[in-house]
Design an enzyme around this catalytic site. Sequence first.
Site, PDB file in Angstrom:
ATOM      1  CG  HIS A  55      -1.850   1.199   1.217  1.00 34.17           C
ATOM      2  ND1 HIS A  55      -3.340   0.901   1.328  1.00 34.17           N
ATOM      3  CD2 HIS A  55      -1.955   2.432   1.116  1.00 34.17           C
ATOM      4  CE1 HIS A  55      -3.969   1.868   0.956  1.00 34.17           C
ATOM      5  NE2 HIS A  55      -2.978   3.036   1.274  1.00 34.17           N
ATOM      6  CG  HIS A  57      -1.213   6.862  -1.775  1.00 39.41           C
ATOM      7  ND1 HIS A  57      -2.375   7.216  -2.102  1.00 39.41           N
ATOM      8  CD2 HIS A  57      -1.138   6.090  -0.675  1.00 39.41           C
ATOM      9  CE1 HIS A  57      -3.305   6.564  -1.296  1.00 39.41           C
ATOM     10  NE2 HIS A  57      -2.683   5.888  -0.351  1.00 39.41           N
ATOM     11  CD  GLN A 150      -6.600  11.571  -1.372  1.00 38.89           C
ATOM     12  OE1 GLN A 150      -5.641  10.992  -1.666  1.00 38.89           O
ATOM     13  NE2 GLN A 150      -7.383  11.353  -0.220  1.00 38.89           N
ATOM     14  CG  HIS A 208      -7.518   4.491   1.089  1.00 35.33           C
ATOM     15  ND1 HIS A 208      -7.055   4.136  -0.237  1.00 35.33           N
ATOM     16  CD2 HIS A 208      -6.482   5.175   1.452  1.00 35.33           C
ATOM     17  CE1 HIS A 208      -5.899   4.133  -0.352  1.00 35.33           C
ATOM     18  NE2 HIS A 208      -5.364   4.996   0.568  1.00 35.33           N
ATOM     19  CD  GLU A 211      -5.839   6.893   6.143  1.00 38.02           C
ATOM     20  OE1 GLU A 211      -6.423   6.989   4.893  1.00 38.02           O
ATOM     21  OE2 GLU A 211      -5.060   7.252   6.356  1.00 38.02           O
ATOM     22  CG  ASP A 307      -0.754   5.321   3.584  1.00 37.09           C
ATOM     23  OD1 ASP A 307      -1.474   5.418   2.478  1.00 37.09           O
ATOM     24  OD2 ASP A 307      -1.436   5.808   4.474  1.00 37.09           O
TER      25      ASP A 307
END
Length: 410
Positions: A55, A57, A150, A208, A211, A307
């Site tokens: 995981h 980005h 996002q 996601h 979170e 992440d």
Amino acid sequence: MLIKNIVIENSAEITDIRIKDGKFERISKDISPLSGEEVIDCKGCMALPPFVESHVHLDTCLTAGDPCWNLSGTLFEGIECWAKRKEKLSKKDIKERAGKAIRMQASNGVQFVRTHVDVTDPTLIAIEAMLELKQDLKDIVDIQIVAFPQEGIMSYPNGEKLMENAVKMGADCIGAIPHFEFTREYSVESLNFIMKLAEKHNKLVDVHCDEIDDEASRGLETLACRAYEYGMGEMVTASHTTAMHSYNNAYVSKLFRLLKMSKINFVSNPLVNTHLQGRMDTYPKRRGVTRVKELLEAGINVSFGHDDIFDPWYPLGTGNMRDVLHMGLHVCQMMGYEEILNSYKLITHNGAKTLHLSNYGIKEGNPADFIVLNADNFYNALNEKAAVLYSYRKGKLIASETPSIKKVLF
Ligand code: FE2
């Protein structure tokens, strides 16, 4: 090529490995070199399958402070900073930064990466850039691309269409962000939408999920329920699930029945979530990391991810999965001897299961992908921050490290 005197995954025995045509041809003790064969003596060091980054980005990496620093340290200010940085994205910018981060990961023994890529952008430029990079770097790393909304799917203009387009362009995996949607109804709708999309295109799913430090954020139960009903559990991953840290125990004990039935995977991101979560708390402050120890004890697959690497959500990071593991073991209180010794599985085999990798692991017949650490077992490797002496991919050396020499002058 012959690798001599190697320990495979904490094994008590030293063995040899012969590599031929990019595959592990033979693994056994006392293999004699053939005439002219290249021989590497590992002197009792340990080999592991390459680290799996399950995981990250990569489209946002290496942008911390540009154009602003996330001063509150919250997820939501991170999203605001990123919205400003997004205005000046170009394909070249994304490929340069992501390419640099992948080389950092490679130097730390990573060969498999699942990256979430923001698709809440009408140009979908980040997906386009990452698809090109995936192709360009396929000899050093396997990149899996998640279409990641996002700013939401139902809460973002044309969000559903952008997700569909990202899948058509070649995304491997479908994401969602139910806790960020405007309403609980949108949250459920977004999960229903992506599960249908994944079933239609036979894609993996990585959400996601929850979170947030809100004990009422319960996207996970919807995701697990749909995964169970579609019979797609092993293809589905719930990332973050930090709200589970705050759920009451009675609810968790009911929830775990569904989680086990669903067979979904979990990814926890302990570096980033100990930094981002608990920011609205005074004292006591919640750690905000999901219940890793309990999930593992229930037989549920969990891996760790970095992440963010030096971006609006996390201001540090070099792409080293052992930093992630070190933090995760502390914050999840998994510090027993055996837990530390076997913790490499959280950044190797468990991640490989989440990514649905086939032919992963040091076994005869598999591609000769492996790393060699400058230690005789993983407990020592983690504690001593042992160098990644070699990283081989299909039998070819793609990264190496010379251990530093420290001197104490007394
Ligand atoms: Fe993430």
